[in-house]
Enzyme design. Structure first.
Site, PDB file in Angstrom:
ATOM      1  N   SER A 145       0.834  -1.193   0.000  1.00 55.89           N
ATOM      2  CA  SER A 145       0.000   0.000   0.000  1.00 55.89           C
ATOM      3  C   SER A 145       0.879   1.256   0.000  1.00 55.89           C
ATOM      4  O   SER A 145       1.782   1.384  -0.826  1.00 55.89           O
ATOM      5  CB  SER A 145      -0.954  -0.048   1.198  1.00 55.89           C
ATOM      6  OG  SER A 145      -1.959   0.936   1.117  1.00 55.89           O
ATOM      7  N   LEU A 146       0.644   2.184   0.896  1.00 53.84           N
ATOM      8  CA  LEU A 146       1.492   3.372   1.000  1.00 53.84           C
ATOM      9  C   LEU A 146       2.959   2.976   1.144  1.00 53.84           C
ATOM     10  O   LEU A 146       3.838   3.618   0.561  1.00 53.84           O
ATOM     11  CB  LEU A 146       1.045   4.223   2.195  1.00 53.84           C
ATOM     12  CG  LEU A 146       1.963   5.373   2.622  1.00 53.84           C
ATOM     13  CD1 LEU A 146       2.096   6.401   1.515  1.00 53.84           C
ATOM     14  CD2 LEU A 146       1.439   6.013   3.908  1.00 53.84           C
TER      15      LEU A 146
END
Length: 303
Positions: A145-146
């Site tokens: 993700s991030l």
């Protein structure tokens, strides 16, 4: 390893990665830490070192919240929105670059992403420290993700190999940070599934799950190479953020070693590598030097 960036050894969600790796070296897990965190893994002879970066922790279908969620959310909105997370007129933006009528000041955006307190800058410092600690090692960056997008941005900065899982698209952020562009980014590999609207760039709009969580994930163009698992066609998955979690990818996709992921008539245990060269981000926005931000500066503010 990407999963383990979210947790600590001994916890029930920690994956045993085997004796071929030393115990991890945590970063950002101090009692008062509330931002960039993860683990560093190394082989017993230190020939290979892997920096695993944690992604966003929020109270939503695939996250459990935690002390980092405010800064996770700020970095998400700066890196992956078209203009300071200006989703609609009721949104409080994370930087002051909006000029009205879908226009945004490019210089202001670039300055907003380069703040030393943001995760990208912290990641660069971490990478420099790791190269000092392991001067002769082959250093990789990974993340989910991030964390995957941050791994990519830092990896592109230093030319290090990267594997990112279910990461929001980071090519626009890389452009705003003036990082190298293809073909020099092919040491970056993105792995994601079509049932996850976040890397697909479809978790958008004021009524989307992402917007309801206060995050503007509007980009869809990734750097480097892409391994895209078509879980919608092969597994019948719908587009839903429940398919964004790293454990959904591990247990629901990567563990299915006997499934044919080919779409070209060839049997493939892993989908063919592609690129997203023809992709366009934020096509309905205009970016320009509306206020000469390089001279006047711009104000950043948290959402």
């Amino acid at each position: 390893m990407a999963n383990n960036a979210y947790t600590e050894p001994g916890q029930k969600d920690w994956y045993d990665i085997g004796s071929q790796w030393n115990n991890s070296y945590p970063f950002g897990w101090e009692p008062d830490a509330d931002g960039f965190r993860g683990h560093i893994f190394a082989t017993p002879d230190n020939s290979t070192v892997i920096i695993s970066v944690k992604g966003t922790s929020l109270m939503w279908p695939v996250g459990g919240g935690g002390p980092t969620q405010r800064k996770d959310k700020l970095n998400d909105n700066l890196l992956f929105s078209c203009c300071c997370a200006r989703v609609g007129p009721t949104w409080s933006t994370v930087c002051d670059c909006y000029e009205g009528n879908y226009k945004c000041d490019q210089g202001c955006l670039e300055k907003s992403l380069a703040e030393e307190s943001l995760f990208y800058s912290i990641g660069m410092n971490l990478y420099n420290n790791v190269t000092y600690m392991y001067p002769n090692s082959n250093i990789w960056l990974i993340g989910h993700s991030l964390g995957g997008a941050l791994a990519s941005l830092v990896g592109v900065t230093f030319g290090a190999p990267v594997v990112a899982f279910e990461a929001p698209a980071e090519r626009l952020a890389a452009t705003r940070l003036h990082l190298p562009s293809p073909p020099s980014t092919h040491h970056v590999t993105h792995v994601y599934n079509t049932g996850d609207p976040i890397p697909m760039g479809t978790c958008t709009g004021v009524s989307s799950t992402c917007a309801l969580a206060g995050i503007a994930l509007e980009t869809r163009c990734h750097l480097g190479q892409v391994i895209r698992y078509d879980t919608v066609s092969k597994l019948g998955w719908s587009a839903n953020v429940v398919h964004h979690g790293i454990q959904a990818l591990i247990d629901g996709v990567l563990a299915k070693e006997d499934l044919d992921w080919g779409d070209d008539g060839k049997m493939r245990s892993v989908p063919a590598i592609t690129t997203e060269d023809d992709c366009v981000d934020c096509f309905n926005w205009e970016f320009g030097d509306y206020r000469n931000a390089s001279a006047t500066g711009c104000r950043g503010r948290s959402k």
